[in-house]
Design a protein around this motif. Structure first.
Motif, mmCIF file in Angstrom:
data_model
loop_
_atom_site.group_PDB
_atom_site.id
_atom_site.type_symbol
_atom_site.label_atom_id
_atom_site.label_comp_id
_atom_site.label_asym_id
_atom_site.label_seq_id
_atom_site.Cartn_x
_atom_site.Cartn_y
_atom_site.Cartn_z
ATOM 1 N N LYS A 1 56.665 39.976 56.780
ATOM 2 C CA LYS A 1 56.451 41.413 56.578
ATOM 3 C C LYS A 1 56.920 41.820 55.180
ATOM 4 N N LYS A 2 58.057 41.297 54.756
ATOM 5 C CA LYS A 2 58.560 41.573 53.401
ATOM 6 C C LYS A 2 57.564 41.070 52.358
ATOM 7 N N PHE A 3 56.971 39.898 52.625
ATOM 8 C CA PHE A 3 55.950 39.346 51.734
ATOM 9 C C PHE A 3 54.759 40.295 51.643
ATOM 10 N N ALA A 4 54.310 40.828 52.787
ATOM 11 C CA ALA A 4 53.179 41.756 52.804
ATOM 12 C C ALA A 4 53.479 42.995 51.966
ATOM 13 N N ILE A 5 54.685 43.513 52.093
ATOM 14 C CA ILE A 5 55.072 44.700 51.320
ATOM 15 C C ILE A 5 55.078 44.384 49.829
ATOM 16 N N THR A 6 55.567 43.198 49.475
ATOM 17 C CA THR A 6 55.574 42.784 48.068
ATOM 18 C C THR A 6 54.150 42.666 47.537
ATOM 19 N N ILE A 7 53.254 42.104 48.331
ATOM 20 C CA ILE A 7 51.849 41.972 47.922
ATOM 21 C C ILE A 7 51.211 43.350 47.745
ATOM 22 N N ILE A 8 51.500 44.273 48.641
ATOM 23 C CA ILE A 8 50.959 45.632 48.516
ATOM 24 C C ILE A 8 51.450 46.282 47.226
ATOM 25 N N LYS A 9 52.728 46.134 46.929
ATOM 26 C CA LYS A 9 53.278 46.705 45.689
ATOM 27 C C LYS A 9 52.623 46.076 44.463
ATOM 28 N N LEU A 10 52.392 44.765 44.508
ATOM 29 C CA LEU A 10 51.714 44.097 43.403
ATOM 30 C C LEU A 10 50.291 44.628 43.269
ATOM 31 N N SER A 11 49.586 44.767 44.384
ATOM 32 C CA SER A 11 48.191 45.199 44.318
ATOM 33 C C SER A 11 48.064 46.615 43.767
ATOM 34 N N ILE A 12 49.052 47.454 44.049
ATOM 35 C CA ILE A 12 49.038 48.815 43.515
ATOM 36 C C ILE A 12 49.033 48.805 41.989
ATOM 37 N N SER A 13 49.687 47.807 41.413
ATOM 38 C CA SER A 13 49.808 47.767 39.955
ATOM 39 C C SER A 13 48.684 46.987 39.265
ATOM 40 N N LEU A 14 47.703 46.511 40.018
ATOM 41 C CA LEU A 14 46.573 45.811 39.402
ATOM 42 C C LEU A 14 45.697 46.795 38.646
ATOM 43 N N PRO A 15 44.965 46.302 37.642
ATOM 44 C CA PRO A 15 44.097 47.188 36.856
ATOM 45 C C PRO A 15 43.091 47.924 37.724
ATOM 46 N N ASN A 16 42.738 49.121 37.327
ATOM 47 C CA ASN A 16 41.795 49.929 38.079
ATOM 48 C C ASN A 16 40.365 49.721 37.594
ATOM 49 N N SER A 17 40.063 48.511 37.146
ATOM 50 C CA SER A 17 38.692 48.157 36.758
ATOM 51 C C SER A 17 37.956 47.669 38.006
ATOM 52 N N TRP B 1 44.630 33.915 44.880
ATOM 53 C CA TRP B 1 44.529 35.182 44.142
ATOM 54 C C TRP B 1 45.703 35.356 43.186
ATOM 55 N N LEU B 2 46.891 34.911 43.572
ATOM 56 C CA LEU B 2 48.040 34.983 42.655
ATOM 57 C C LEU B 2 47.807 34.092 41.429
ATOM 58 N N GLU B 3 47.258 32.906 41.657
ATOM 59 C CA GLU B 3 46.934 32.016 40.531
ATOM 60 C C GLU B 3 45.883 32.648 39.621
ATOM 61 N N THR B 4 44.886 33.293 40.234
ATOM 62 C CA THR B 4 43.837 33.955 39.450
ATOM 63 C C THR B 4 44.427 35.075 38.604
ATOM 64 N N ILE B 5 45.297 35.877 39.196
ATOM 65 C CA ILE B 5 45.956 36.961 38.453
ATOM 66 C C ILE B 5 46.761 36.388 37.290
ATOM 67 N N ASN B 6 47.465 35.296 37.527
ATOM 68 C CA ASN B 6 48.228 34.651 36.452
ATOM 69 C C ASN B 6 47.317 34.198 35.326
ATOM 70 N N GLU B 7 46.204 33.554 35.679
ATOM 71 C CA GLU B 7 45.295 33.039 34.655
ATOM 72 C C GLU B 7 44.589 34.154 33.887
ATOM 73 N N LEU B 8 44.476 35.323 34.489
ATOM 74 C CA LEU B 8 43.913 36.478 33.785
ATOM 75 C C LEU B 8 44.947 37.147 32.876
ATOM 76 N N ASN B 9 46.199 36.714 33.013
ATOM 77 C CA ASN B 9 47.308 37.280 32.228
ATOM 78 C C ASN B 9 47.448 38.790 32.445
ATOM 79 N N TRP B 10 47.227 39.239 33.662
ATOM 80 C CA TRP B 10 47.390 40.649 33.973
ATOM 81 C C TRP B 10 48.854 41.036 34.077
#
Length: 99
Positions: A15-31, A81-90
């Motif tokens: 559950k803590k992991f899910a909350i962390t993922i949600i917080k990360l997703s909130i900060s992703l680019p709005n493209s 998806w985490l690896e993809t985000i890393n490779e995009l250097n977001w």
């Protein structure tokens, strides 16, 4: 540690992991691309714990095994998806490695 105690602790961790993922997703680019990845990582990252919780309430050993496999598959997708985000250097890669 007893199996039930381990299961409850892992439910809390997922559950803590899910909350962390949600917080990360909130900060992703709005493209358009950011929204696609936000949707994917939020679905898979929150599904890990939901499926694990269902597994702990399984009706049979076979049901338990099936739900654990689903949880494992969702965790694998989340890593993708985490690896993809890393490779995009977001983000700084340290931010996503901490997850």
């Amino acid at each position: 540690m007893e199996n039930k105690e381990f299961g409850k602790q892992l439910e809390k961790r997922t559950k803590k992991f899910a909350i962390t993922i949600i917080k990360l997703s909130i900060s992703l680019p709005n493209s358009h691309e950011g929204r696609v990845i936000k949707n994917q990582i939020t679905k898979s990252g929150t599904s890990v714990g939901a499926n694990y919780r269902e597994a702990n309430r399984a009706r049979s050993k076979a049901d338990f095994a099936n739900k654990i496999k689903i949880s494992e598959a969702e965790a694998s997708k989340t890593i993708y998806w985490l690896e993809t985000i890393n490779e995009l250097n977001w983000f700084n890669s340290e931010k996503t490695k901490m997850i």
